[in-house]
Design an enzyme around this catalytic site. Structure first.
Site, short mmCIF file in Angstrom:
data_model
loop_
_atom_site.label_atom_id
_atom_site.label_comp_id
_atom_site.label_asym_id
_atom_site.label_seq_id
_atom_site.Cartn_x
_atom_site.Cartn_y
_atom_site.Cartn_z
N LYS A 210 126.22 52.60 28.27
CA LYS A 210 125.64 53.19 29.48
C LYS A 210 126.65 53.13 30.62
O LYS A 210 126.88 54.12 31.30
CB LYS A 210 124.36 52.43 29.82
CG LYS A 210 123.63 52.99 31.01
CD LYS A 210 122.36 52.20 31.26
CE LYS A 210 121.87 52.48 32.66
NZ LYS A 210 120.78 51.60 33.06
N GLU A 216 133.49 44.63 25.14
CA GLU A 216 133.40 44.69 23.68
C GLU A 216 133.52 46.13 23.18
O GLU A 216 134.29 46.44 22.28
CB GLU A 216 132.06 44.11 23.20
CG GLU A 216 131.92 42.62 23.37
CD GLU A 216 131.33 42.21 24.71
OE1 GLU A 216 131.41 43.00 25.68
OE2 GLU A 216 130.78 41.10 24.79
N GLY A 270 119.27 49.50 29.45
CA GLY A 270 119.99 49.42 28.17
C GLY A 270 119.09 49.01 27.01
O GLY A 270 119.11 49.64 25.94
N ARG A 271 118.27 47.97 27.21
CA ARG A 271 117.46 47.47 26.09
C ARG A 271 116.23 48.34 25.81
O ARG A 271 115.45 48.03 24.91
CB ARG A 271 117.07 46.01 26.34
CG ARG A 271 116.44 45.72 27.68
CD ARG A 271 116.38 44.23 27.97
NE ARG A 271 115.90 43.93 29.30
CZ ARG A 271 116.66 43.88 30.40
NH1 ARG A 271 117.94 44.13 30.31
NH2 ARG A 271 116.14 43.58 31.57
N GLU A 356 116.01 39.05 27.46
CA GLU A 356 116.83 39.55 28.57
C GLU A 356 115.92 40.02 29.71
O GLU A 356 116.26 39.91 30.89
CB GLU A 356 117.76 40.69 28.10
CG GLU A 356 118.89 40.99 29.07
CD GLU A 356 120.00 41.85 28.45
OE1 GLU A 356 121.01 41.30 27.97
OE2 GLU A 356 119.87 43.08 28.46
N HIS A 387 110.33 30.75 2.71
CA HIS A 387 111.19 29.83 1.96
C HIS A 387 112.31 29.27 2.84
O HIS A 387 113.28 28.72 2.32
CB HIS A 387 111.77 30.54 0.74
CG HIS A 387 110.71 30.94 -0.23
ND1 HIS A 387 110.30 30.11 -1.26
CD2 HIS A 387 109.94 32.05 -0.30
CE1 HIS A 387 109.33 30.72 -1.93
NE2 HIS A 387 109.09 31.89 -1.37
N LYS A 515 130.45 36.90 31.69
CA LYS A 515 131.39 38.02 31.61
C LYS A 515 132.54 37.81 32.59
O LYS A 515 133.71 38.02 32.26
CB LYS A 515 130.68 39.34 32.00
CG LYS A 515 129.82 39.95 30.92
CD LYS A 515 129.41 41.35 31.37
CE LYS A 515 128.18 41.85 30.68
NZ LYS A 515 127.63 43.07 31.26
O1 F6P Z 1 124.14 42.21 27.89
C1 F6P Z 1 124.12 42.87 29.11
C2 F6P Z 1 124.04 44.36 28.96
O2 F6P Z 1 124.16 44.92 30.22
C3 F6P Z 1 122.76 44.83 28.28
O3 F6P Z 1 121.68 44.89 29.13
C4 F6P Z 1 123.19 46.15 27.74
O4 F6P Z 1 122.30 46.60 26.77
C5 F6P Z 1 124.56 45.79 27.19
O5 F6P Z 1 125.08 44.89 28.14
C6 F6P Z 1 125.49 46.94 26.96
O6 F6P Z 1 125.77 47.65 28.13
P1 F6P Z 1 126.45 49.07 28.09
O7 F6P Z 1 125.55 50.02 27.36
O8 F6P Z 1 126.65 49.46 29.52
O9 F6P Z 1 127.76 48.93 27.36
#
Ligand code: F6P
Length: 546
Positions: A210, A216, A270-271, A356, A387, A515
């Site tokens: 987003k 990452e 995002g979630r 979150e 199990h 972060k």
């Molecule tokens: O973990 C924090 C967060 O902002 C989440 O809310 C989000 O889903 C994720 O990082 C990834 O963010 P982006 O889609 O901006 O890479």
């Protein structure tokens, strides 16, 4: 601007009444409640579409529900739902509306955010997703050597990974020929291990972020592009890389052309974003029509949540039960156990959604909270979980309200397997409720030819206290539509619990500190000069750099 009411729940009349009610009823055994009322199983159930929700095996009576519903009214849930669906900026700390529901609304619906009908904008992007999916699935979209795409690689993390991967895995039965892969962790071993499997001529990378600023995702996307260019050329990137983002500037700077960007908006958290273009890998994997069924199922749940009275409203009731255990019984965690291997990623997905969103310690007035909020969620698919950790749920010292999700029909139609699976499903909820008394243990052991001393010594270990609460969701069949409804149900529960706890559910400032520190430490690692840390961190960094 209408936002949300901000009532401290513990100051309400209902909360105080619930506390008194808890003190009176906390030792009641579920087994006795069922004995006292033969119709209990009818009183505490909801039949909605293809969902049968049985919440009778919870430590409640009619009064509990009445008081919980009073609490919902007193904290202003009715008004809050109106403002949520009305497109108000209820994500106050980020000054944004929360409108994932608009992503699955019919094109004829209007939802106005900042004077714009966002449903019309959503529809435009849906048409773009549809066209792209058709081209990739049919093979009309060709790679740089003229071959059709065979592999889709979703690069994203958090909501840009967990939603798509959970849905793709859950709907594997409905998948087409495309192979779908997910890369999220910045662990280089993961992406390099995966790249070995891919053929650059037939692989499509979907970079989902987003913000398009997540370390990452950008690292993994850069590694994938470098790998790709080594085999092909920079000019071929456009045939093999697309992006999903609201940050067009960052995406184009990264080298993905504007026509290959699928946009999303600020009002999609995002979630909660799998219903948007973030679900592109889902749409590619099951086709656009089935993706639309997923959305339709979610929309049906939106309507149920918005219109149904609270006493028959699935997200409202299940949210209130969670509050009951969290705030009155003081339970620490809740388990979610899907009895379908396809849903094995659902608990991980819900961990982000629930934890979150509601892992907050400051209320909507900005004051520190002195009552419990966010529940801890965990789980695994049944019967594997039986199990692994069910021992603790049955005989441990903690109460763990457990949710069982099962389907009446299997997908391949192997009735023998399905009957065995579902026999376990029903047996567990009954066993958790009834437990096993000393007398029952002794009569079972009677045939074993043991001395009285041996019997007395063994019996305590074989007793089960029971009275362990469970909720059962029995759904007809795992279809895209049913899954859409199920996931939307959890989304609205998150909202209701946030309202009751008087917190903001749609920001996530808590992930920022780690972060920031990671980026500072990364610079120190690159310069080989860790500085200004405590002795533990400093020693660890030195050991790493040695
Ligand atoms: O973990 C924090 C967060 O902002 C989440 O809310 C989000 O889903 C994720 O990082 C990834 O963010 P982006 O889609 O901006 O890479």
């Amino acid at each position: 601007m209408k936002t949300l009411p901000s009532q401290n729940p513990t100051q309400t009349t209902a909360w105080k009444a619930l506390q008194a009610h808890y003190n009176q009823t906390k030792d009641q055994h579920l087994k006795d409640l069922f004995k006292e009322d033969a119709t209990r199983g009818d009183a505490f159930k909801i039949q909605w579409e293809n969902f049968y929700v049985d919440y009778s095996k919870n430590r409640i009576n009619a009064k509990t529900i009445e008081l919980l519903l009073d609490l919902a009214e007193e904290v202003g849930l009715t008004e809050a739902i109106k403002n949520y669906f009305g497109g108000e900026a209820i994500n106050v700390t980020e000054n944004r509306a929360v409108q994932h529901m608009a992503l699955r609304a019919p094109a004829s619906q209007q939802t106005i955010v900042d004077g714009v009908n966002i449903v019309a904008e959503v529809d435009e992007v849906k048409q773009k997703i549809k066209g792209f999916c058709e081209k990739v699935i049919s093979g009309a979209h060709k790679g740089y050597t003229g071959k059709a795409i065979t592999d889709i690689v979703n690069i994203g993390i958090g909501g840009s990974d967990l939603g798509p991967v959970m849905i793709v895995e859950s709907l594997e039965y409905y998948k087409n020929h495309l192979k779908t892969h997910f890369i999220s962790n910045v662990d280089g071993d993961h992406i390099h291990q995966n790249l070995k499997k891919f053929d650059p001529e037939t692989t499509l990378f979907v970079v989902v972020s987003k913000t398009f600023s997540t370390q990452e995702t950008l690292s993994n996307a850069t590694t994938a592009r470098t790998w790709f260019i080594e085999k092909a050329s920079a000019a071929d990137v456009s045939k093999h890389f697309v992006a999903v983002s609201s940050n067009i500037k960052n995406v184009t700077e990264f080298g993905i052309a504007e026509e290959n960007i699928f946009p999303l908006w600020d009002w999609v958290g995002g979630r909660f974003s799998l219903w948007s273009a973030v679900g592109l890998s889902v749409a590619l994997s099951i086709g656009f029509d089935q993706f639309e069924e997923l959305l339709a199922g979610a929309h049906e749940m939106d309507t149920h949540f918005q219109q149904e009275s609270f006493d028959k409203n699935i997200p409202v009731l299940l949210a209130l039960l969670s509050v009951w255990y969290n705030n009155f019984y003081g339970v620490e965690t809740e388990a979610i156990i899907p009895y379908s291997q396809y849903l094995h990623r659902l608990p991980a997905y819900l961990q982000q959604g629930i934890m979150e969103s509601n892992g907050k310690g400051v209320d909507r007035n900005g004051d520190k909270i002195d009552y419990q909020t966010g529940t801890i969620i965990w789980g695994e698919a049944g019967t594997n979980s039986q199990h692994a950790f069910f021992q603790l749920i049955h005989q441990g010292t903690k109460i763990i309200p457990t949710e069982f999700i099962g389907f009446k029909k299997s997908l391949f139609g192997d009735q023998d397997h399905h009957d065995k699976l579902m026999a376990n499903f029903f047996a567990q909820t009954e066993a958790l409720m009834n437990g096993k008394t000393k007398n029952e243990v002794l009569s079972e052991l009677a045939t074993k030819n043991l001395s009285q001393t041996a019997l007395d010594a063994l019996a305590p270990f074989k007793e089960f206290p029971g009275n362990r609460p469970t909720t059962t969701l029995l759904i007809d069949k795992l279809t895209p539509k049913a899954l859409g409804s199920l996931v939307a149900m959890y989304e609205h529960r998150i909202f209701v619990q946030g309202i009751v706890w008087n917190i903001f559910s749609y920001d996530q400032w808590g992930v920022e500190l780690g972060k920031q520190l990671a980026s500072q430490i990364l610079n120190e690692i690159k310069d080989n000069s860790p500085e200004g840390h405590d002795s533990s961190t400093s020693n660890l960094l030195k050991a790493y750099l040695k």
